[in-house]
Design a protein around this motif. Structure first.
Motif, PDB file in Angstrom:
ATOM      1  N   ASP A  58     -13.147  -0.380  25.191  1.00  0.00           N
ATOM      2  CA  ASP A  58     -12.809   0.126  23.963  1.00  0.00           C
ATOM      3  C   ASP A  58     -13.364  -0.880  23.156  1.00  0.00           C
ATOM      4  N   SER A  60     -13.742  -1.032  19.907  1.00  0.00           N
ATOM      5  CA  SER A  60     -13.209  -1.084  18.561  1.00  0.00           C
ATOM      6  C   SER A  60     -11.552  -1.239  18.476  1.00  0.00           C
ATOM      7  N   ARG A 103     -14.317  -8.914  12.111  1.00  0.00           N
ATOM      8  CA  ARG A 103     -15.359  -8.426  12.165  1.00  0.00           C
ATOM      9  C   ARG A 103     -14.953  -6.909  12.672  1.00  0.00           C
ATOM     10  N   LEU A 104     -13.822  -6.951  13.403  1.00  0.00           N
ATOM     11  CA  LEU A 104     -13.469  -5.743  14.217  1.00  0.00           C
ATOM     12  C   LEU A 104     -12.430  -4.858  13.362  1.00  0.00           C
ATOM     13  N   TYR A 295     -18.106 -10.926  19.106  1.00  0.00           N
ATOM     14  CA  TYR A 295     -18.248  -9.713  18.561  1.00  0.00           C
ATOM     15  C   TYR A 295     -19.577  -8.966  19.173  1.00  0.00           C
ATOM     16  N   THR A 299     -18.669  -5.547  21.151  1.00  0.00           N
ATOM     17  CA  THR A 299     -18.801  -4.454  20.971  1.00  0.00           C
ATOM     18  C   THR A 299     -20.147  -3.800  21.862  1.00  0.00           C
TER      19      THR A 299
END
Length: 305
Positions: A58, A60, A103-104, A295, A299
């Motif tokens: 995942d 996010s 950031r998330l 990050y 991601t």
């Protein structure tokens, strides 16, 4: 095993012997065959279990918990010899750093859906306890950055043995899985301590702070370029490389774990990224760079190559 029809019908005793031989081979090797219903069956005729699908990563997650050492606590990033968790690369709230959590999750949600259980000075032996605390938060993502203090000792003889390092990290992952089996785990590599020494020794003030006892195994007698000092630093570097290999291997054995592919170890910190007080720990700029690395990896569509 699927059989193709022969071009010509087999005849006589030869055909019978061939059939018997094939049946014996199936019984000895345990080959599987498809039944009339399409199910895959073993030689005994019972259905074989289907493999479980690998959980998708995942990119996010909705909450973040951090464990580790002084880097994740923002030590020496805001003032001398003090933690500054607000600038932590993992869970900080500083606008200039823009931590992984920010950031998330966004700035507003990050403050209520992220937790920092890292402890300055912690070594791998303390990680299982931290991981247990992090798991209680039921986070969707746990970040790990630890190992520098296992190499940063008063002497190379006091560095944590690689086998002990592995055992403690494996125990940490078990603690997480016992309490939060669905949490994703992001593992940062240990920074290149020799590169930090090489960069930091350019600053006279930083070297004075080093004399207070910061990472003596690497930073002690910072300007000594004799054979013994060079060998000592190379020994510390080799241990860090071994620690990173352990982190990679253990992480690879957990289907919900992703490591950074050595990105932090490979990052070439400059004076701009280091603390202005000790020229060893990341300052605000360095914390921001660590957040960027994390990050990018968290991601990404897949793990680092």
């Amino acid at each position: 095993m699927r059989e193709h029809a022969p071009r010509r019908r087999a005849r006589g005793a030869g055909a019978t012997l061939t059939a018997v031989a094939m049946a014996g081979a199936l019984a000895l090797t345990g080959c599987t065959a498809s039944g009339g219903d399409g199910a895959v069956r073993s030689a005994s005729g019972s259905p074989s279990p289907s493999p479980s699908p690998t959980p998708a990563w995942d990119a996010s997650p909705a909450s973040v918990a951090a464990v580790g050492d002084s880097v994740t606590r923002g030590f020496d990033a805001c003032s001398v010899l003090a933690d500054c968790p607000e600038v932590s690369w993992a869970t900080g709230t500083d606008d200039g750093v823009r931590s992984l959590a920010v950031r998330l999750l966004g700035a507003a949600k990050a403050s209520s859906h992220s937790w920092n259980h890292a402890v300055s000075g912690a070594r791998m032996a303390q990680l299982p306890e931290q991981m247990a605390l992090a798991a209680k938060e039921r986070p969707e993502l746990v970040t790990v950055m630890i190992g520098a203090n296992d190499a940063c000792r008063d002497s190379v003889g006091l560095m944590t043995p690689v086998a002990d390092f592995r055992a403690s990290f494996e125990a940490s992952v078990r603690r997480l899985r016992a309490a939060a089996p669905k949490a994703q785990l992001y593992v940062s590599s240990v920074p290149d301590l020799k590169r930090l020494w090489s960069t930091g020794r350019e600053n006279p003030l930083g070297k004075q702070i080093w004399k207070l006892g910061i990472c003596r195994s690497m930073l002690g007698d910072a300007d000594d370029m004799g054979a013994a000092a060079v060998a000592r630093r190379d020994t510390v570097l080799a241990r860090v490389v071994a620690y990173n290999e352990v982190l990679r291997e253990v992480c690879a054995g957990d289907e919900l774990c992703r490591d950074d592919g050595g990105a932090v170890f490979d990052y070439r910190f400059t004076g701009e990224q280091l603390s202005e007080w000790d020229w060893f720990h990341p300052g605000r700029n360095g914390q921001a760079r660590l957040a960027e690395i994390a990050y990018r990896n968290v991601t990404a569509a897949g793990p680092p190559a």
